[in-house]
Write a protein that holds these residues in place. Sequence first.
Motif, mmCIF file in Angstrom:
data_model
loop_
_atom_site.group_PDB
_atom_site.id
_atom_site.type_symbol
_atom_site.label_atom_id
_atom_site.label_comp_id
_atom_site.label_asym_id
_atom_site.label_seq_id
_atom_site.Cartn_x
_atom_site.Cartn_y
_atom_site.Cartn_z
ATOM 1 N N LEU A 128 42.648 41.774 45.751
ATOM 2 C CA LEU A 128 43.021 40.892 44.653
ATOM 3 C C LEU A 128 42.476 41.847 43.068
ATOM 4 O O LEU A 128 41.552 42.332 43.156
ATOM 5 C CB LEU A 128 42.280 39.648 44.387
ATOM 6 N N LEU A 129 43.575 41.927 42.410
ATOM 7 C CA LEU A 129 43.178 42.664 41.017
ATOM 8 C C LEU A 129 42.712 41.433 40.128
ATOM 9 O O LEU A 129 43.450 40.444 39.738
ATOM 10 C CB LEU A 129 44.541 43.086 40.466
ATOM 11 N N THR A 130 41.547 41.273 39.615
ATOM 12 C CA THR A 130 40.891 40.629 38.815
ATOM 13 C C THR A 130 39.728 41.236 37.881
ATOM 14 O O THR A 130 39.179 42.159 38.495
ATOM 15 C CB THR A 130 40.140 39.460 39.663
ATOM 16 N N PRO A 131 39.505 40.837 36.813
ATOM 17 C CA PRO A 131 38.354 41.377 35.858
ATOM 18 C C PRO A 131 37.012 41.359 36.659
ATOM 19 O O PRO A 131 36.135 41.762 36.138
ATOM 20 C CB PRO A 131 38.569 40.749 34.559
ATOM 21 N N GLN A 132 36.988 40.218 37.736
ATOM 22 C CA GLN A 132 35.546 39.801 38.004
ATOM 23 C C GLN A 132 35.524 40.747 39.230
ATOM 24 O O GLN A 132 34.184 40.683 39.938
ATOM 25 C CB GLN A 132 35.857 38.560 38.643
ATOM 26 N N GLU A 149 38.015 42.757 46.125
ATOM 27 C CA GLU A 149 38.450 42.356 44.726
ATOM 28 C C GLU A 149 38.200 43.670 43.647
ATOM 29 O O GLU A 149 37.160 44.155 43.642
ATOM 30 C CB GLU A 149 37.807 41.003 43.977
ATOM 31 N N ILE A 150 39.170 44.083 42.921
ATOM 32 C CA ILE A 150 38.995 45.242 42.236
ATOM 33 C C ILE A 150 39.273 44.821 40.638
ATOM 34 O O ILE A 150 40.439 44.295 40.411
ATOM 35 C CB ILE A 150 39.920 46.453 42.703
ATOM 36 N N SER A 151 38.562 45.387 39.765
ATOM 37 C CA SER A 151 38.842 45.483 38.260
ATOM 38 C C SER A 151 39.071 46.789 37.830
ATOM 39 O O SER A 151 38.565 47.829 38.284
ATOM 40 C CB SER A 151 37.802 44.986 37.499
ATOM 41 N N ILE A 152 39.995 47.028 36.885
ATOM 42 C CA ILE A 152 40.295 48.430 36.236
ATOM 43 C C ILE A 152 39.352 48.567 35.083
ATOM 44 O O ILE A 152 39.364 49.558 34.581
ATOM 45 C CB ILE A 152 41.624 48.689 35.850
ATOM 46 N N GLY A 153 38.332 47.696 34.777
ATOM 47 C CA GLY A 153 37.777 48.076 33.417
ATOM 48 C C GLY A 153 37.378 46.644 32.887
ATOM 49 O O GLY A 153 37.781 45.535 33.073
ATOM 50 N N ASP A 154 36.227 46.600 32.133
ATOM 51 C CA ASP A 154 35.632 45.506 31.359
ATOM 52 C C ASP A 154 36.534 44.850 30.233
ATOM 53 O O ASP A 154 36.028 44.960 29.064
ATOM 54 C CB ASP A 154 34.191 45.598 30.971
ATOM 55 N N TYR A 155 37.767 44.516 30.370
ATOM 56 C CA TYR A 155 38.527 43.924 29.511
ATOM 57 C C TYR A 155 39.596 43.147 30.422
ATOM 58 O O TYR A 155 39.870 43.313 31.458
ATOM 59 C CB TYR A 155 39.161 44.923 28.673
ATOM 60 N N VAL A 156 40.186 42.152 29.587
ATOM 61 C CA VAL A 156 41.019 41.186 30.524
ATOM 62 C C VAL A 156 42.408 41.322 29.949
ATOM 63 O O VAL A 156 42.960 41.480 28.772
ATOM 64 C CB VAL A 156 40.480 39.692 30.089
ATOM 65 N N LEU A 157 43.250 41.511 30.962
ATOM 66 C CA LEU A 157 44.732 41.746 30.713
ATOM 67 C C LEU A 157 45.292 40.625 31.054
ATOM 68 O O LEU A 157 44.801 39.456 31.455
ATOM 69 C CB LEU A 157 45.284 43.094 31.544
ATOM 70 N N THR A 158 46.796 40.073 30.648
ATOM 71 C CA THR A 158 47.510 39.292 30.902
ATOM 72 C C THR A 158 47.716 38.733 32.537
ATOM 73 O O THR A 158 47.901 37.611 32.963
ATOM 74 C CB THR A 158 48.676 39.293 30.242
ATOM 75 N N GLY A 159 47.380 39.973 33.333
ATOM 76 C CA GLY A 159 47.711 39.575 34.584
ATOM 77 C C GLY A 159 47.340 41.030 35.457
ATOM 78 O O GLY A 159 47.180 41.713 34.863
ATOM 79 N N GLY A 160 47.281 40.736 36.674
ATOM 80 C CA GLY A 160 47.046 41.945 37.774
ATOM 81 C C GLY A 160 47.982 42.783 37.667
ATOM 82 O O GLY A 160 48.017 44.011 38.566
ATOM 83 N N GLU A 161 49.174 42.691 37.198
ATOM 84 C CA GLU A 161 50.486 43.661 37.349
ATOM 85 C C GLU A 161 49.970 45.028 37.009
ATOM 86 O O GLU A 161 50.236 46.246 37.593
ATOM 87 C CB GLU A 161 51.578 43.072 36.614
ATOM 88 N N ILE A 162 49.517 45.360 35.727
ATOM 89 C CA ILE A 162 49.389 46.531 35.408
ATOM 90 C C ILE A 162 48.175 47.258 36.002
ATOM 91 O O ILE A 162 48.210 48.320 36.463
ATOM 92 C CB ILE A 162 49.006 46.675 33.781
ATOM 93 N N PRO A 163 46.965 46.603 36.350
ATOM 94 C CA PRO A 163 46.046 47.080 37.221
ATOM 95 C C PRO A 163 46.593 47.601 38.543
ATOM 96 O O PRO A 163 46.210 48.407 39.055
ATOM 97 C CB PRO A 163 45.106 45.838 37.349
ATOM 98 N N ALA A 164 47.439 46.777 39.119
ATOM 99 C CA ALA A 164 48.338 47.088 40.450
ATOM 100 C C ALA A 164 48.832 48.593 40.375
ATOM 101 O O ALA A 164 48.722 49.176 41.201
ATOM 102 C CB ALA A 164 49.015 46.185 40.971
#
Length: 245
Positions: free
Chosen positions: A85-89, A129-144
């Motif tokens: 799951l791509l999530t800031p958490q 669960e993986i986050s790409i950094g300590d900021y919040v995007l509108t969704g997990g698409e760009i992190p994916a």
Amino acid sequence: MIRFDILSLFPEMFVSPFDASLIKKAREKKILEINVIDIRAFAEDKHKMADDYPYGGGHGMVMKIEPVSRAIASLDPQEGDPVILLTPQGESFNHKIAVELSAYSRLILLCGHYEGVDERIREHLVTREISIGDYVLTGGEIPAMILVDSIARLVPGVLGNAGSALGDSFSEGLLEYPQYTRPAEYRGWRVPEVLLSGHHREIELWRKRESLKRTLARRPELIEAAELSDEDRKILEAIKKNDIS
Ligand code: ADE
């Protein structure tokens, strides 16, 4: 060969990023397979609802469990296939995790959205669960996309030149040395002489020194964690004492 199954509410977002450059070539060579699945197609109610209001009230919408569960089941995941799951958490993504994940033949990526996902998705359906950094995007698409790009380039055959992932920043725990190409001089800005000298040993030393210098200046915490040789440590001491400019 590595396969990514990406579950998303916005599958159209993936079209152009995966249809260019080395990712496109790797897909054509069948070293890389990317399968994007529309979660909404697994919503069974007449409005195709993939999100709903949170129990207990509050703002925003929460991703529903049933369509996500059905979408994952449609992929028939095998024991051991990571479902991420791509999530800031999540845990912070880095080179080490990219290397670890590049060893799998199949990864399932779930793009979180809205204010979050039903907690039961985290508890029962995903393995990591993986986050790409300590900021919040509108969704997990760009992190994916970031995961796919950084993991795929570590898969043998994806980069044209087999050696090129080896010298990357982070591959040895250090930032990469500066690179130059022609012309040797532009508006009076010259390429360091040593790189034009043809002395391989000198060039290698210069690169190591620059890599250490840059890492020390920009990311000193990486030096602490890096595996340095005795020669590296000597160079580092000299840099610290300013013997080497
Ligand atoms: N979704 C929203 N923000 C994110 C982040 N920083 N990392 C991963 N997924 C996210």
